[in-house]
Write a protein that holds these residues in place. Structure first.
Motif, PDB file in Angstrom:
ATOM      1  N   ILE A  64       0.847  -1.186   0.000  1.00 45.93           N
ATOM      2  CA  ILE A  64       0.000   0.000   0.000  1.00 45.93           C
ATOM      3  C   ILE A  64       0.887   1.242   0.000  1.00 45.93           C
ATOM      4  O   ILE A  64       1.613   1.512   0.969  1.00 45.93           O
ATOM      5  CB  ILE A  64      -0.942   0.007   1.223  1.00 45.93           C
ATOM      6  N   LEU A  65       0.866   1.960  -1.097  1.00 43.29           N
ATOM      7  CA  LEU A  65       1.645   3.190  -1.250  1.00 43.29           C
ATOM      8  C   LEU A  65       0.714   4.351  -0.934  1.00 43.29           C
ATOM      9  O   LEU A  65      -0.105   4.763  -1.762  1.00 43.29           O
ATOM     10  CB  LEU A  65       2.197   3.298  -2.672  1.00 43.29           C
ATOM     11  N   LEU A  91      -3.766   7.854   1.296  1.00 44.71           N
ATOM     12  CA  LEU A  91      -4.449   6.802   2.051  1.00 44.71           C
ATOM     13  C   LEU A  91      -4.081   6.967   3.518  1.00 44.71           C
ATOM     14  O   LEU A  91      -3.203   6.290   4.055  1.00 44.71           O
ATOM     15  CB  LEU A  91      -4.060   5.430   1.509  1.00 44.71           C
ATOM     16  N   SER A  92      -4.745   7.912   4.161  1.00 46.46           N
ATOM     17  CA  SER A  92      -4.461   8.280   5.536  1.00 46.46           C
ATOM     18  C   SER A  92      -5.718   8.123   6.378  1.00 46.46           C
ATOM     19  O   SER A  92      -6.836   8.279   5.869  1.00 46.46           O
ATOM     20  CB  SER A  92      -3.985   9.740   5.610  1.00 46.46           C
ATOM     21  N   PRO A  93      -5.576   7.819   7.680  1.00 47.24           N
ATOM     22  CA  PRO A  93      -6.743   7.689   8.545  1.00 47.24           C
ATOM     23  C   PRO A  93      -7.639   8.917   8.486  1.00 47.24           C
ATOM     24  O   PRO A  93      -7.166  10.062   8.527  1.00 47.24           O
ATOM     25  CB  PRO A  93      -6.122   7.504   9.935  1.00 47.24           C
ATOM     26  N   GLY A  94      -8.933   8.683   8.361  1.00 52.35           N
ATOM     27  CA  GLY A  94      -9.919   9.751   8.285  1.00 52.35           C
ATOM     28  C   GLY A  94     -10.300  10.147   6.874  1.00 52.35           C
ATOM     29  O   GLY A  94     -11.322  10.811   6.670  1.00 52.35           O
ATOM     30  N   GLY A 127      -0.333  -9.521  -2.485  1.00 51.41           N
ATOM     31  CA  GLY A 127       0.844  -8.758  -2.883  1.00 51.41           C
ATOM     32  C   GLY A 127       0.614  -7.654  -3.882  1.00 51.41           C
ATOM     33  O   GLY A 127       1.575  -7.009  -4.335  1.00 51.41           O
ATOM     34  N   ALA A 128      -0.622  -7.396  -4.263  1.00 51.62           N
ATOM     35  CA  ALA A 128      -0.915  -6.332  -5.226  1.00 51.62           C
ATOM     36  C   ALA A 128      -0.541  -4.968  -4.647  1.00 51.62           C
ATOM     37  O   ALA A 128      -0.439  -4.778  -3.431  1.00 51.62           O
ATOM     38  CB  ALA A 128      -2.391  -6.349  -5.614  1.00 51.62           C
ATOM     39  N   THR A 129      -0.342  -4.013  -5.539  1.00 49.26           N
ATOM     40  CA  THR A 129      -0.009  -2.647  -5.137  1.00 49.26           C
ATOM     41  C   THR A 129      -1.289  -1.821  -5.039  1.00 49.26           C
ATOM     42  O   THR A 129      -2.171  -1.919  -5.897  1.00 49.26           O
ATOM     43  CB  THR A 129       0.949  -2.012  -6.159  1.00 49.26           C
ATOM     44  N   VAL A 130      -1.371  -1.017  -3.995  1.00 51.50           N
ATOM     45  CA  VAL A 130      -2.545  -0.164  -3.776  1.00 51.50           C
ATOM     46  C   VAL A 130      -2.091   1.292  -3.720  1.00 51.50           C
ATOM     47  O   VAL A 130      -1.105   1.625  -3.050  1.00 51.50           O
ATOM     48  CB  VAL A 130      -3.274  -0.540  -2.469  1.00 51.50           C
TER      49      VAL A 130
END
Length: 527
Positions: free
Chosen positions: A11-12, A483-486, A51-54
């Motif tokens: 997860i990027l 992709l951050s909390p909230g 293993g996929a990239t997100v």
């Protein structure tokens, strides 16, 4: 309990505070945590991504969904390589049954391979009583037959049937506006194509008027989709500048011109909102109407054109700023960029708004001396990398050797502190963000020609242009872009990591699926 936990993924996040993660938790459409904060939490659904990239869902910051959807359903004369073949295609289409005097629209017109424009007289020979309009692929011009020319108001420049910019707008206004149901169907079609390319949010670049408005009540088509649950991704709408009217508001409000009820940037919700005021200053390079300070190479002094009197354009930009709008100023040529920068400087002096986040749409040709001015104003450059990927050979030729390196910049914007924002201008060019990222890294056209090699940027910087920078440019960085909390659980799952493949393969990476509001859009489509 989580609604969903994504696990076993690369997860990027595009968030420097937690750049890479393995697990991501979702609750009610929002990201609640990463890795250790969610790994042990129960979830209704656990998705092993093997293993996929997100990445954060891509944001296309300049599209034309209605036009794209309508174009997909319009007969095309492409490829335009021989005049006789085009006329034969028009002849076949015009012979189909239709009411007398009915309009016939055809897409795919591009004069460049022909060496000249078609004429109204040529179209007259194959019109069969129809009103013919061939839409230029740039969206900045068209060719019509005499049946349309005869209806145009006095004073419209006709050029033997070729109508550019405001003249094209005059022709389009002769006809009945599109209905909201037809527009809604077209928008949905184009939006689903965006989803398939990993796009979870986009900015519709001008509704209700201007060059590409389809109805004075066009916003209603988007509301129809929203109300019926058919809007598949998030859309921010730009209102065309000519939707503003003189208003007798209280002097302290600062309004000189405004939309009805004073509606402006920021109105709406997470799915459908009102963004910037779109102001067209010039045309486009493909139609040779972008406003330049020096002529196009190989022409008899052609320097393009402004859409209107420069003083009126300046007044509209200033009035929009005073009325509280974010401004999205279409400026492709460097002469148009001068006008935009001068007007924005004047507006900020009259009423400073440091976080207005005004934007230059396209910024197609920016001279070195204009870069510090963009940075000083805090203006974003919303570029279309696919233009040079597809049209770069032609553009470099008409700009000449000296100016070719100034087109649709990347590195120079970043080095000067200008926010670089990626977009497609769909349907003018390819809409894939990954193929655009590949060009931003490689700077090579489809023929392999290097276009402004010094403007190449890194993979991370290119991805940021389609995620965090796009969110910033649309005032949505508090809820999107990383992709951050909230933040919203809008994300794209890729078959590979763009950082880890050969740059020449970035555009071919598989889009496994997209999540919007925490839901896998494949499952939503199947429901």
């Amino acid at each position: 309990m989580l609604c969903t936990r994504l696990t076993n993924a690369r997860i990027l996040t595009m968030d420097p505070r937690h750049p890479v993660a393995r697990d991501l938790g979702i609750w009610r459409g929002r990201i609640v945590g990463l890795d250790g904060a969610v790994t042990a939490l129960p979830a209704r659904e656990v998705v092993d991504l093997q293993g996929a990239t997100v990445l954060p869902g891509f944001i296309d910051s300049h599209v034309h969904l209605a036009w794209a959807g309508l174009k997909a359903r319009t007969p095309s004369i492409a490829p335009c390589t021989r005049i006789e073949d085009i006329l034969a295609a028009v002849d076949r289409a015009a012979r189909r049954p239709a009411p007398p005097g009915a309009w016939l629209d055809l897409a795919g017109y591009d004069q460049r391979a022909l060496g000249r424009h078609l004429t109204a007289a040529e179209l007259d020979r194959v019109s069969h009583g129809r009103r013919i309009l061939l839409m230029h692929d740039s969206g900045h011009a068209c060719v019509v037959n005499s049946a349309v020319l005869d209806l145009l108001p006095d004073g419209v420049e006709r050029q033997e049937g070729f109508l550019a910019e405001s003249a094209m707008t005059a022709a389009r206004r002769l006809r009945l506006p599109y209905g909201q149901e037809e527009l809604a169907d077209a928008i949905e079609h184009a939006a689903r194509e965006c989803l398939a390319e990993g796009i979870t949010a986009c900015v519709e670049a001008g509704i209700g008027g201007g060059l590409l408005g389809h109805s004075p009540v066009e916003l209603g088509a988007y509301q129809l989709l929203r109300d019926r649950g058919r809007l598949p991704l998030r859309v921010q709408l730009m209102a065309s500048g000519d939707t503003l009217r003189t208003r007798a508001a209280h002097p302290d409000d600062g309004f000189t011109q405004a939309m009805d009820l004073g509606v402006r940037t920021g109105f709406g919700d997470d799915w459908l909102s009102l963004g910037a005021l779109k102001v067209y200053t010039d045309g486009g390079m493909m139609a040779r109407t972008a406003a330049l300070t020096s002529p196009y190479e190989g022409t008899d002094g052609n320097t393009g054109q402004f859409q209107d009197d420069p003083e009126r354009l300046t007044r509209l930009i200033v009035d929009g700023h005073l009325a509280g709008w974010q401004l999205a100023v279409h400026a492709i040529g460097d002469r148009a960029a001068d006008l935009a920068l001068d007007a924005l400087e004047q507006a900020q002096k009259l009423k400073p708004r440091p976080d207005a986040r005004h934007r230059i749409e396209h910024a197609g040709l920016v001279r070195p001396d204009q870069l510090p001015r963009l940075a000083a104003l805090g203006v974003s450059a919303v570029v279309q990398p696919a233009f040079l990927r597809h049209f770069g050979d032609d553009y470099a030729t008409v700009m000449g050797e000296r100016r070719a390196d100034w087109m649709y910049r990347g590195r120079a914007f970043l080095d000067h502190g200008v926010t670089l924002v990626g977009s497609s201008d769909r349907p003018v060019a390819d809409g894939s963000p990954l193929r655009a990222v590949q060009f931003m890294v490689e700077r090579t056209s489809l023929t392999g020609r290097t276009i402004g090699g010094d403007e190449a940027i890194g993979v991370e910087e290119a991805l940021r242009a389609y995620t965090a920078a796009g969110a910033h440019a649309s005032h949505q960085d508090g809820v999107a872009g990383t992709l951050s909390p909230g933040k919203r659980a809008d994300l794209v799952v890729l078959g590979d990591d763009p950082h880890r493949v050969d740059p020449g393969r970035i555009g071919d990476i598989e889009i496994v699926t997209t999540y919007v509001d925490g839901r896998d859009t494949r499952e939503v489509a199947a429901a």
